[in-house]
Write an enzyme that holds these catalytic residues in place. Structure first.
Site: not given
Length: 884
Positions: A268-271, A305, A308
């Site tokens: 979905g997404a990356m922090e 994110e 995070h």
């Protein structure tokens, strides 16, 4: 057959890294076919590891090594060993030293979307969990934290934007039309948080001033045609930054915060520190192309994110077994953010629905594992609902047990004590203990024991003594590798209701006065406990597990009248909704029992019809919650109440009950639907969202009649609306009925939106989840549709994942055709994207809940997948564990 069987990695075998890397200097010379990476590493022995240092083992996959220098000495191949897993230097200095590696890789050929790859003309990285080893040889583990400087060199015309972590410190021109940009990240981080993006991107820029007055530049990058869809994400980011300051005391720490929207992305997404990379699905929104659910999910994921930055980046996990340390905690934080921004009961219900229908199934199957797993073969397979969603429930229970103030003391100590460190779940719990002076030894079992605990409640009222005895028993079924479980510490929130719906006092025997408030948390610690509530003037109705205070199954005998009472009177938003779900489920299970016994259908339970009539003709201020109260339990919810699931019977019962309610309340549903009509497509406040949600719930019931009136309403809404929420609801109604304009509407929708990839995903999804006959044949045909892109994970998830995860009546067809279809697709997609294939496979692993015929068919496909040639470790692990 497989050439090599992947071997598991065990938590018990963890040992600290013998070497540390303090600083990393990276130079990327980007090329689609041959990218050259120069990595200069400042290495030293780990002082925490006693004894003489062993060989230096660096991880690496799919790399071509050009050169290797130790200090100023260039090493020849006799001085190191290369393998498929990495690079070994048998002898390195005892003191700190510099290692320079020059590697080559081919981003264009990287269809797995791990490491550095080319995405629709965009260079992009994904390094969590173990993608950095596809970029250069490295100690690819989260407990090795370093400071990074990154220089990116690329063709200026094709890649005018060059991004990496941290702050931009220099830029310039290179030869042959190329340019370079240097980035410096002042904070130590593990390599899984490294990020790089290069491409032709437009930028939406804004500013934020932190609580201490420090300005931060905010940038969202997207393809130029999508820039007008980034405003909501930017607003969500600023709201998340303010919320984190107010609720956790956390400020952002860099001068620049960047987000890039990427179409080809597994997650979905990356922090990544300072440079978040997002699936476009969780950034792009505009009223005509995004639904209310999209808007809410974007806000949630942007918040996740961002949060995070502290719970995952500034403090990271020591090893991948501790994944829930960052993910469970951050999911809890994003849930609280969303609840504060919108409707708290609606958010809680949506969260618990996912938990009970999907995570509980994971707990009950062969892939069951604790929140902190004991072993893995492929770490990508532990990005699970157990680690994320159940992990968030574990955090929520800590807040419930300690109170909000106590929980905040614990998180404050956690941030102070462990900033800049790689730590464990135990370290987090220890902070909660130390900040509050409590012993949470028993609570730690939530991290180490798998499975869903069950609570069995019995209530007995003594009129003469004016007291209620509440008996509570807990148990937890066996799971793989854990046949016997110790009792958990379970917070059980209860309330007591009088006959008029008012709250009764909550005073336990021996206490001088009732506890304040309308809900009391009882700590369940033993296998069996008893509580006596006193000074009760009448027999109370027990409202148990309020707010879903623990991720457990509750067994509490109630008759239909008591459920109907709670459905209409309970002051706890979650329990009121849940009573309605239980009431409707009991009615459907009775339908199934009669059908199985060959008995004719009985009239629908009047209590249920009356309860729904009172709802649909009543008035609730929170219309999103109102819509949820009116929504029948999903087929997954009903299935969870069956010892052996019969998907055909469940589907037939739910369809019949929906139709019976629509027949009985047609005039009421129609009146409410017409009252809610209006053009508010560009408003996304809670009131407007609630009106749309309630209106489309009414349309769904009316569509169950499948008559001319329903066809007219859905077609009118499809043609007249200017917002995607209402248009998609209307299209779904048309596709799931015998509407004469079905083919025409599908074609119109596709032709109108074929240039909007995220809308095309919805078009595929609405067809893959259709409950009418012939859906599998339609899905197979759509695999060859010009709009189906096998390299686009979102598209695959919409068509194949939508069918397997959200269409139980067709996926579980008695002839096994749905299972065979999924197995074919898993084997096909595994060759290009193992992560995606492994996640698609999950529905086949729940075979134990079905009849013997379906069990055999599902196991046959798992065996077929496990035995396929060149199957990836990702898919092999899920298939073999799924077989039990």
């Amino acid at each position: 057959m497989r050439e090599r069987i992947p071997q598991p990695v065990y938590l018990k075998d963890y040992s600290p890294p013998p070497y540390l890397i303090d600083a990393v200097d990276l130079v990327f010379e980007l090329d689609e076919d041959d990218t050259r990476v120069t990595a200069t590493l400042q290495v030293r022995r780990n002082p925490a590891v006693a004894g003489a240092g062993p060989a230096l083992e660096l991880n690496g996959e799919g790399l071509t090594l050009e050169s290797l220098k130790l200090g100023s000495q260039r090493l020849d191949p006799t001085q190191y060993r290369l393998s498929e897993e990495g690079l070994c230097l048998p002898r390195v200095p005892d003191h700190a030293f510099t290692l320079e590696l020059v590697t080559h890789l081919c981003p264009k050929a990287n269809t797995a979307l791990e490491g550095l790859y080319l995405s629709n003309g965009l260079f992009c990285t994904q390094c969590e969990a173990q993608g950095f080893r596809r970029i250069t040889y490295f100690l690819d583990r989260p407990d090795v934290m370093a400071r990074y400087t990154t220089t990116v060199v690329a063709d200026r015309a094709r890649y005018p934007v060059l991004l990496s972590n941290g702050n931009c410190v220099a830029a310039g021109e290179a030869s042959h039309g190329r340019h370079w940009v240097r980035w410096e990240d002042p904070f130590k981080k593990p390599c899984y948080l490294f990020a790089l993006v290069a491409g032709r991107l437009a930028c939406l820029e804004d500013r934020y001033v932190t609580a201490s007055g420090r300005p931060v530049v905010l940038r969202i990058y997207a393809e130029p045609q999508d820039l007008d869809k980034c405003g909501h994400a930017m607003a969500s980011l600023k709201q998340a930054m303010r919320w984190d300051e107010e609720n956790f005391g956390r400020e952002y720490d860099l001068d620049l915060y960047m987000i890039v929207a990427v179409s080809h992305f597994n997650m979905g997404a990356m922090e990544n520190k300072g440079l978040n990379i997002f699936n476009t699905q969780y950034i792009l929104a505009r009223p005509d192309v995004a639904t209310d659910a999209d808007y809410e999910r974007i806000e949630e994921v942007v918040g996740h994110e961002y949060f995070h930055n502290w719970t995952g980046n500034r403090i990271t996990c020591r090893d991948w077994f501790q994944l829930s340390l960052k993910e469970g905690l951050t999911v809890f934080r994003d849930q609280e953010f969303s609840a504060d921004r919108h409707s708290r009961p609606v958010k809680r219900i949506d969260t618990v629905n996912l938990l009970r229908t999907r995570q509980f199934a994971e707990d009950a199957g062969p892939l069951a594992h604790p929140v902190r797993p004991e072993s893995y073969i492929e770490i990508n397979n532990f990005y699970t609902l157990t680690v994320y969603e159940k992990g968030a429930e574990v955090i929520r229970m800590l807040q419930t047990l300690l109170g909000r103030a106590g929980f905040r003391r614990g998180t404050d100590l956690y941030f102070e004590r462990h900033d800049g460190q790689a730590v464990t779940c135990d370290d987090f719990v220890r902070c909660m203990e130390d900040a509050n002076g409590v012993d949470l030894s028993q609570f730690r079992l939530w991290y180490s024991q798998a499975g869903t605990p069950e609570l069995h409640l019995e209530a007995e009222y003594d009129a003469a003594g004016r007291y209620l005895d509440l008996k509570v028993r807990q148990s937890c079924p066996p799971t793989p590798g854990q046949p016997c479980k110790r009792p958990f510490l379970i917070p059980l929130a209860v309330g007591l209701l009088a006959a008029d719906g008012s709250e009764l006092p909550l005073r336990l025997a021996g206490e001088p006065a009732p506890a304040p408030g309308t809900t009391r948390v009882l700590p369940i610690q033993a296998a069996e406990e008893r509580f006596r509530f006193v000074d009760l003037p009448e027999r109370p109705v027990v409202s148990a597990l309020r707010g879903f205070s623990a991720p457990v199954k509750l067994n509490f005998a109630r008759d239909l009248a008591e459920l109907a009472f709670l459905f209409s009177r309970d002051s706890d938003g979650f329990n009121r909704w849940d009573a309605g779900q239980q009431l409707a489920t009991r009615v459907m299970l009775e339908m199934i029992d009669r059908a199985s016994a060959g008995q004719p259908p009985a009239p629908v339970e009047p209590l249920l019809v009356d309860a729904f009539r009172n709802l649909v003709t009543g008035q609730l201020e929170d219309q999103s919650y109102w819509a949820l109260l009116l929504t029948l339990p999903s087929e997954e919810y009903v299935s969870a109440a069956m010892a052996v699931i019969d998907p055909d019977q469940v589907h037939a019962a739910r369809q019949r009950l929906k139709r019976e309610l629509a027949v009985a309340l047609e005039a009421e549903f129609l009146r409410l639907y017409e009252a809610l009509r209006g053009d508010e497509h560009n408003r996304f406040d809670a009131a407007a969202v609630g009106r749309r949600r309630l209106k489309n719930t009414c349309l769904d019931y009316l569509n169950a009649l499948d008559n001319d009136t329903a066809h007219r309403l859905s077609l009118r809404q499809f043609r007249e609306t200017r917002g995607m929420t209402d248009q998609l609801a209307a299209l779904g109604a048309i596709v799931n009925s015998h509407h004469p304009n079905q083919a025409e509407c599908l074609e119109q929708f596709y032709q109108r939106w074929h240039a909007e990839p995220l809308v095309v995903d919805k078009w595929f999804m609405v067809q893959s989840t259709c409950h009418l006959p012939g859906t599998l044949e339609r899905v197979r045909a759509l695999l060859d549709h010009p709009g189906f892109d096998r390299g686009l994970p979102n598209r695959v998830r919409a068509l194949v994942g939508g069918f397997a995860q959200s269409n139980p009546v067709h996926f579980h067809a008695k002839d096994g055709s749905g299972y065979a279809f999924l197995a074919e697709r898993v084997i096909e997609f595994d060759a290009r994207n193992p992560q995606l294939a492994a996640r698609l496979l999950t529905p086949l692993t729940h075979w134990q809940r079905y009849d013997p015929v379906r069990q055999g068919l599902m196991r046959r496909e798992l065996q077929r997948i496990a035995g396929a040639e060149r199957i990836s470790p990702d898919v092999y692990e899920v298939a073999t564990k799924g077989l039990g």
